[in-house]
Design an enzyme around this catalytic site. Structure first.
Site, mmCIF file in Angstrom:
data_model
loop_
_atom_site.group_PDB
_atom_site.id
_atom_site.type_symbol
_atom_site.label_atom_id
_atom_site.label_comp_id
_atom_site.label_asym_id
_atom_site.label_seq_id
_atom_site.Cartn_x
_atom_site.Cartn_y
_atom_site.Cartn_z
ATOM 1 C CD GLU A 8 -2.798 1.119 2.463
ATOM 2 O OE1 GLU A 8 -2.750 0.198 3.295
ATOM 3 O OE2 GLU A 8 -3.555 2.099 2.564
ATOM 4 N NE ARG A 35 3.520 -7.657 10.215
ATOM 5 C CZ ARG A 35 2.936 -6.997 9.236
ATOM 6 N NH1 ARG A 35 2.042 -7.580 8.475
ATOM 7 N NH2 ARG A 35 3.245 -5.745 9.002
ATOM 8 C CE LYS A 37 3.034 -0.002 4.798
ATOM 9 N NZ LYS A 37 2.426 -0.084 3.468
HETATM 10 P P1 ATP Z 1 2.275 -2.227 7.844
HETATM 11 O O1 ATP Z 1 1.454 -2.791 8.943
HETATM 12 O O2 ATP Z 1 3.696 -1.980 8.190
HETATM 13 O O3 ATP Z 1 1.632 -1.059 7.143
HETATM 14 P P2 ATP Z 1 1.356 -3.843 5.749
HETATM 15 O O4 ATP Z 1 1.340 -5.307 5.722
HETATM 16 O O5 ATP Z 1 0.054 -3.141 5.885
HETATM 17 O O6 ATP Z 1 2.407 -3.400 6.799
HETATM 18 P P3 ATP Z 1 1.688 -3.466 2.982
HETATM 19 O O7 ATP Z 1 2.180 -2.295 2.245
HETATM 20 O O8 ATP Z 1 0.261 -3.814 2.862
HETATM 21 O O9 ATP Z 1 2.076 -3.248 4.486
HETATM 22 O O10 ATP Z 1 2.596 -4.737 2.690
HETATM 23 C C1 ATP Z 1 2.932 -5.209 1.423
HETATM 24 C C2 ATP Z 1 3.337 -6.638 1.548
HETATM 25 O O11 ATP Z 1 4.454 -6.773 2.434
HETATM 26 C C3 ATP Z 1 2.226 -7.480 2.120
HETATM 27 O O12 ATP Z 1 2.108 -8.657 1.346
HETATM 28 C C4 ATP Z 1 2.664 -7.772 3.520
HETATM 29 O O13 ATP Z 1 2.168 -8.993 3.967
HETATM 30 C C5 ATP Z 1 4.192 -7.741 3.410
HETATM 31 N N1 ATP Z 1 4.769 -7.359 4.697
HETATM 32 C C6 ATP Z 1 4.552 -6.219 5.380
HETATM 33 N N2 ATP Z 1 5.212 -6.240 6.558
HETATM 34 C C7 ATP Z 1 5.876 -7.415 6.607
HETATM 35 C C8 ATP Z 1 6.740 -8.033 7.574
HETATM 36 N N3 ATP Z 1 7.048 -7.421 8.723
HETATM 37 N N4 ATP Z 1 7.239 -9.251 7.285
HETATM 38 C C9 ATP Z 1 6.934 -9.860 6.130
HETATM 39 N N5 ATP Z 1 6.136 -9.342 5.188
HETATM 40 C C10 ATP Z 1 5.599 -8.133 5.417
HETATM 41 MG MG MG Z 2 -1.524 -3.131 4.546
#
Ligand code: ATP
Ligand code: MG
Length: 541
Positions: free
Chosen positions: A33, A258, A268
């Protein structure tokens, strides 16, 4: 590139390939995102998604999951692209959830027509209070019985912009008594009178993640939709949507754990707070766990890929020790980074038997074990700097560095002896007057002297004053919380040092160096004459 260890996802892909279940081959996507910069947790997902496609000769889409225009921006889109490229990966194509807004809308209409979705006019509070809990079922919305025609009309008018935000939402009609809360008539569209960074004012209703993601995956023919474990409970919804619309392709969603890293945060939302509240100097602050921060700190893409390969891919939740990342960073630079001399806390030394304007050009290898890095010239004159920590007025037994009356070798130069200590008005050591032994020059030593230690030094005249930024952990505790963020932050996470480095370091093309005996450092990409400490030479230093 590093050869990945196998894991349950790669095994699954291998068996899908062996049994010819993948007519289009391996197709993955990385779906960030664009509401912040990528962090090391994303790197795990990037290495996995791009890594498996590369390994099995497939494709990877970089898909921006841009369904929430309020928090998203082009700055983030550009930063994400730059970071993925920098990590060493190439996407087959850049796509956006917003590319499919029309299709997604049409699937919603299809569900309404099949009486599987309805417009609900409960306000947010009423919706929350009727959702039930883990132990109690929810209650049906009083709007659940609306006719198909009424729903079609209301949904069209939602799209036309006739209603205010929050007045109506579109919900799936699944089961308010489901033990899985995600299945209790989830909201799939909401009204947002916000311009979108790509579609502008074309839409004022936006689809929710759970409805969008599975449809995008199916439209793109994703062979394995890899996501993190918190989406396990969403999988029934992912499957429900694809089972109930007229789209005859259904990717499997596979979850992995994760990455968590000690002494930092990965969300984020919290990283955004650190930036907004100026608790760090931006997304690329070298203390940040972002890709941009790690890059600025001097970490290479190879080190990050190595780290991701070592942590592996499993279903066990894991918080990894910072030591593992540091180990990979060190290992990557050990043989490749030129080694020069930088004095972080300078103490002046005067070589009293050097004549005033005498200067000698010495030579030293950039790396004693890697000749390919070549040699550099090391000027030495009458005045130089050594590390304050390399001198002791009253040395402990077996002290190997400099103390009154004792000798030490200057790296790639001469043996010196401390003859006199000069103090300042506060009684602190201000200068050492030493003599040097002309016949002790490194490589041509005929002096017969045997000092116990070798220390680094920089010529005072030719040396270049720089600022060295020494970073500590950003947080005091291994698992900082969002409620305790301010209390958990380490107030001393950066120390600025007025250092001096040998001139050849400033002329060298490499941004990364080992400063002998001190650690690995990287020239700051933005600020002139600033070096960021990447990592110490040894664990726990
Ligand atoms: P955040 O909570 O930090 O905003 P998010 O999962 O909402 O993280 P996205 O931009 O939606 O962030 O993530 C893009 C991809 O990266 C998704 O497929 C997510 O599962 C993966 N991802 C995000 N954080 C991690 C992590 N700590 N370890 C492994 N994969 C991750
Ligand atoms: Mg997300």
């Amino acid at each position: 590139m590093e050869s990945p260890h196998t894991d349950f996802i790669r095994q699954r892909i291998q068996s899908d390939l062996a049994e010819q279940r993948l007519s289009q081959g391996v197709i993955t996507r990385f779906p960030p995102e664009p509401n912040g910069y990528l962090h090391i947790g994303h790197a795990k997902s990037i290495c996995l998604n791009f890594g498996v496609a590369k390994q099995f000769g497939g494709k990877t889409y970089l898909r921006f999951d841009d369904t929430n225009p309020l928090k998203e921006s082009d700055e983030y889109v550009d930063a994400i692209k730059a970071d993925v490229k920098w990590l060493g990966f190439e996407w087959t194509e850049v796509t956006h959830a917003s590319d499919y807004f029309e299709e997604i809308y049409n699937y919603a209409v299809e569900l309404i027509k099949a009486d599987k979705a309805f417009v609900c006019s409960l306000d947010a509070e009423a919706m929350r209070s009727t959702r039930g809990s883990l132990t109690e079922p929810g209650q049906d919305s009083p709007y659940r019985g609306r006719s198909v025609d009424e729903n079609l009309d209301l949904f069209q008018r939602m799209r036309n912009g006739e209603f205010a935000e929050g007045e109506h939402v579109l919900r799936l009609k699944i089961d308010m008594a489901s033990p899985n809360i995600n299945m209790r008539d989830p909201v799939i569209y909401r009204i947002r009178h916000v311009a979108h960074q790509r579609t502008g004012d074309a839409w004022c209703i936006y689809p929710m993640y759970d409805f969008t993601h599975c449809i995008c995956d199916a439209l793109e023919g994703i062979s394995h939709s890899l996501c993190t474990l918190e989406f396990e409970d969403h999988r029934p919804l992912y499957d429900w949507v694809l089972d109930n619309i007229n789209l005859n392709y259904h990717p499997p969603q596979i979850e992995f754990s994760r990455l968590g890293l000690e002494y930092t945060v990965m969300s984020k939302r919290i990283l955004n707070r650190l930036v907004d509240e100026s608790l760090v100097d931006g997304w690329d602050d070298p203390r940040m766990p972002t890709i941009a921060g790690l890059r600025r700190r001097g970490v290479t893409p190879a080190a990050i890929r190595d780290f991701c390969s070592r942590i592996g891919v499993t279903k066990q939740d894991n918080t990894v020790e910072m030591n593992l990342l540091e180990f990979c960073v060190r290992k990557d630079m050990e043989d490749s980074a030129p080694r020069g001399m930088g004095v972080l806390q300078p103490l002046k030394v005067v070589l009293t038997n050097f004549t005033e304007d005498q200067s000698i050009e010495l030579q030293g290898p950039w790396h004693a074990q890697n000749e390919s890095l070549g040699q550099r010239t090391l000027p030495i004159g009458r005045e130089l700097y050594i590390e304050r920590a390399d001198f002791e007025l009253e040395p402990p037994k077996k002290y190997k560095r400099l103390s009154p009356g004792e000798m030490v070798r200057l790296r790639y130069a001469f043996i010196i002896r401390c003859d006199e200590v000069i103090f300042d008005d506060n009684g602190d050591v201000a200068q050492l007057n030493c003599s040097y032994f002309e016949d002790s020059r490194s490589g041509q030593d005929t002096s017969g002297l045997k000092p116990k230690g070798v220390i680094h030094w920089v010529d005072a005249e030719a040396g270049v004053p720089v600022q060295v930024r020494d970073y500590q952990r950003l947080f005091k505790v291994p698992n900082p919380g969002s409620d305790t963020l301010l209390a958990d932050i380490n107030p001393d996470s950066v120390v600025h040092l007025n250092a001096v480095v040998e001139p050849a370091i400033m002329q060298h093309d490499s941004p990364r160096f080992q400063f002998e005996r001190q650690g690995y450092f990287c020239k700051d990409a933005v600020l002139p004459d600033v070096f960021n400490k990447t990592v110490s030479l040894r664990e726990g230093f």
